[in-house]
Write a protein that holds these residues in place. Sequence first.
Motif, mmCIF file in Angstrom:
data_model
loop_
_atom_site.group_PDB
_atom_site.id
_atom_site.type_symbol
_atom_site.label_atom_id
_atom_site.label_comp_id
_atom_site.label_asym_id
_atom_site.label_seq_id
_atom_site.Cartn_x
_atom_site.Cartn_y
_atom_site.Cartn_z
ATOM 1 N N ASP A 190 0.833 -1.199 0.000
ATOM 2 C CA ASP A 190 0.000 0.000 0.000
ATOM 3 C C ASP A 190 0.871 1.254 0.000
ATOM 4 O OD1 ASP A 190 -2.279 1.631 0.199
ATOM 5 O OD2 ASP A 190 -2.019 1.748 2.381
ATOM 6 N N TYR A 191 0.733 2.042 -1.042
ATOM 7 C CA TYR A 191 1.469 3.308 -1.091
ATOM 8 C C TYR A 191 0.505 4.484 -1.066
ATOM 9 C CZ TYR A 191 0.866 2.869 -6.244
ATOM 10 O OH TYR A 191 0.374 2.721 -7.511
ATOM 11 N N GLU A 196 -7.028 6.354 -3.651
ATOM 12 C CA GLU A 196 -7.669 5.084 -4.030
ATOM 13 C C GLU A 196 -9.140 5.258 -4.374
ATOM 14 O OE1 GLU A 196 -4.627 2.241 -1.487
ATOM 15 O OE2 GLU A 196 -6.707 2.376 -0.825
ATOM 16 N N GLU A 216 -1.509 -2.637 -2.312
ATOM 17 C CA GLU A 216 -2.034 -1.339 -2.743
ATOM 18 C C GLU A 216 -3.499 -1.474 -3.186
ATOM 19 O OE1 GLU A 216 -1.647 1.732 -2.804
ATOM 20 O OE2 GLU A 216 -2.856 2.396 -4.488
#
Length: 640
Positions: A190-191, A196, A216
Amino acid sequence: MAGREFDEKYRYDGNDLGAACTDRRTVFKVWSPVAERIELSLYKDGSSPAYFRKEMQPEEKGIWKLEFEESLHGVYYDYLVRIDGKEKRTADPYAVGCSCNGNRSMAVNLRLTDPPGFESDAAPVKDKEQIIYELHIKDFSYDKESGVPDAYRGKYKAFTVTGTNGDYPTCMEYLKNLGITHVHLLPFFDYASVDEAGGENQYNWGYDPLNFNVPEGSYATDVMDGTVRIRECKEMIQALHANGLRVIMDVVYNHTYKEDSWLQRMVPGYYYRYNEDGSLSDGSACGNDIAAGRSMVDNYIADSVMYWAKEYHLDGFRFDLMGLLTVELMNRIRKELDEEFGEGEKLLYGEPWRADDSPMETGTKAALKANAACLDEGIGFFSDDTRDVIKGHVFEEKEPGFVNGGTDLEAKVLHAVTGWRDGGASVRPKSCGQIINYVSAHDNFTLWDKLVLTMRDGDADFSGRYEDVLAANKLAAFIYFTCQGNLFLQAGEEFARTKYGEDNSYCSMPEVNMLRWRQTVEHKGLVDYYRGLISLRKKLPALCDKSSKAAGRIKEKEVLKEGVVAFRMDNRDDDGDSKWEELFVIYNAASDSYTVSLPEGRWEVLADGREADCCREMSAAGKGISIDGKSGMMLGRKGA
Ligand code: CA
C-alpha cells in the motif's frame, strides 16, 4: 529513543504483532515501550465513528495486547496512543489489511482471502536461467488495446485474463510466449500517492510506502472492502505461477511516504535516522531514512519479507536503495528465507547504492557496492557498470556507451562479460550470480529513448523508426545476454518502448508509462530477436553457470580493433558434454563489417545481428566470417 540500551531492553522477537484473526479469536498486539496508554477502536468501515473502544493491556518488552474470543474478520481498527501526555491516533504499522487510502487498519482472517486453489498454488520449477522482466501493474494493461476488459484494466485482475489474443498476443499471453522466467513487479504494498477513491487516470510508480504489509488498493476492483485487494493480489500471483512465471516484489523499506508514519506515531524517533543537529537524514532523497540496524527496525523488515513470502507465495524481493539498509540485515533475510524455503529458492537482489549519505548505527555496514564482499553470495545487485558501459551514463543524456558511439570502452566490455569477476569495476563480486545485468529499468530513459538521444541530433522524434537505432538496440541486448550473471529487462525494452524522452515518469500520466501493445507488432523483429536471445541463453551452460568458477570459462579475450572485441567460452556442462563445446562471441560496435577468421572445428552460427537462436552451419574451418557493423555474432563449436 534510540540507543543500544533501549534496543536491548525492549527487543521483542515474537512474530505475532498486528491483529491475528482466526474463526474463533482475534488478538491485537502492538509494540510501544514509550506509550503511557493505548486504546483500541473498532469500526464497521473506513469512515464511520467507532462502535467499540477499549484500553489495551501492557505486557513485557513494551508490548500492548487485547484479546477477543470471536472473529473480528472484516472489522476496521486503529489506536489512540498517549505518549508524554499527548494523544495521537494511528493505524497499525503491522496491519495486514486496511481501509480505502489506508488510514484505518483491518482485522483479517487471511484464510478467508485465499482465492480458490490458492492452498495448492506453487511457483513453477526453477529454470536453469533467471530472466527477470520488470513490470508496473498499471502499465501492463492500461492500454485499451491490451484486450483486457475495462473493469480490469490497470488492476491485479488483468493478470487473470486469458484469451487476449486478438490479432496478436497481449498481456499474459504475450508474457508466456516471451520466455522470461520471473516477473518483477514495481511496488504493490500500500502506497500513499494515489487517491484510491479517485479516478483511474492517476499514476505513480509506488515508491512511497504507507502500509508495508498490505497490498495497494488502487489496483483492486473494490477498494471499500479491504479484503478485496488482498484476494485479488493473490489471484495475480496465482495466475503468474499458473503461466509458468515466478514473481518478485519490489520492496521499499528504506523510507516511508512521510516522517509522520504509523511507525513514528507508535514509537516516535525510533524508526528513523537523524543527523547530529536533530534533523532527519535524507539518504533516500525522499525526506527520511528508516533506521535499519536497530533491533526492532530489523525485526520489522525481516518479518515483513517473510510475511509476503509465506502469505502471498512470492518468489523473490528487489530492495530499493539497498545501500540504506545494512549488510547484517540483508544477510539475515537471506538466511531466514533459505531456512524456510530452501537455499536460493527465493531470489534476493537490490540497488547497492543510496541517494546520499546516511548515519548508520554503530557496528553496522551499509549494503552498498563498496561492502559487497560482506554480502552473502546469494544476494545480488544491479550492475550499473554493465548498464553504463553498454549504452552510456544514465544521467548524462548525450553520453554514449559501447553500442552508440562511445570510445575506449573495449577493455571494459570484456570485463563485463565475466560479470566483473576479473576486475574492471569498483567491486569484484563473489560470483557472477551476484550480478544483475541490465541496460534499462523504470528509472532513467528507456533504452530506446537513450539510444535516440545519443544517435539523433536536435529534436528527436521518439516514435520514429530508425534502422541504425534498432541495430544498436539489438547489439545492446546481444551484449548483456552474452554476459555472465543474471538478466533483467524493463518491460517493453524488447519492443522499443518509449516514454517520449521522459527520464523520471514516476507520476506522469499512465499514457506515458503504459505498455503500448500495438508496438509488439510494429517492432515484431525486435521482439523476435529478444525471444531468440532468451531461448538461446537457456541452452548455454557457459552463460547459465552462476558459480564463482564461471569466469574461468572465458578465454582469449581480444580487442580486434576499435569497437570490435571477441572472446571464447568453454560451454561444456557438468557432464563435460553439450551440443556446442565452445562458444565464439564477437561484438562489432563499429559501423563497418568486420571479418574474423574462424578457429579450428565445426562451427554453427547461433546468433547474429539479424536473428538469435538460429543454427546455421559454417562450411570450412579457418574460413573468414563477416560480422555486420553494429551487430554481434555467436558461434558454437560442435563436439567431436
Ligand atoms: Ca494506497
